[in-house]
Write a protein that holds these residues in place. Structure first.
Motif: not given
Length: 126
Positions: A38-42, A93-94, A119-122
């Motif tokens: 997963x990747x979070x903003x920033x 985003x996963x 990816x898919x957004x959570x």
């Protein structure tokens, strides 16, 4: 070549659950290691859960241990991530990934996987 397509993301309130899916375009017997990132903003992309598919042994990031469960359905060529008791810090985003060579561990980095999804957004609201 194998394509991985994630689905199941969405918006939920804190404490809720989601199940993510990652469908492979075809069966590949040589895939033995699959993972969710997963990747979070920033923030940097981080490993969430890794599964050694021949044995079903899984490892999890400390931040999700006890709340997330990774699993694989061979007949459906699909990887899952069951996410329970979600909190706003899980917003990201996963992505799913699969490997046909190399080690299978929680420390394996995203670029080291042979196949990677889009990816898919959570989104988790408080």
């Amino acid at each position: 070549q194998v394509q991985l397509v994630e689905s199941g993301g969405g918006s939920v309130q804190a404490g809720g659950s989601l199940r993510l899916s990652c469908a492979a375009s075809r069966y590949t017997y040589s895939i033995y290691c699959m993972a969710w990132f997963r990747q979070a903003p920033g923030k940097e992309r981080e490993g969430v859960a890794t599964l050694y598919t021949p044995s079903g042994v899984a490892v999890y990031a400390n931040s999700v241990k006890g709340r997330f469960t990774i699993s694989h359905d061979y007949p459906k060529n699909t990887l899952y991530l069951q996410m329970n008791n979600l909190n706003p810090e899980d917003t990201a985003m996963y992505y799913c990934a699969a490997a046909i060579a190399g080690s299978c561990s929680g420390s394996r980095r995203w670029p080291e996987y042979d196949y990677r999804g889009q990816g898919t957004q959570v989104t988790v609201s408080s």
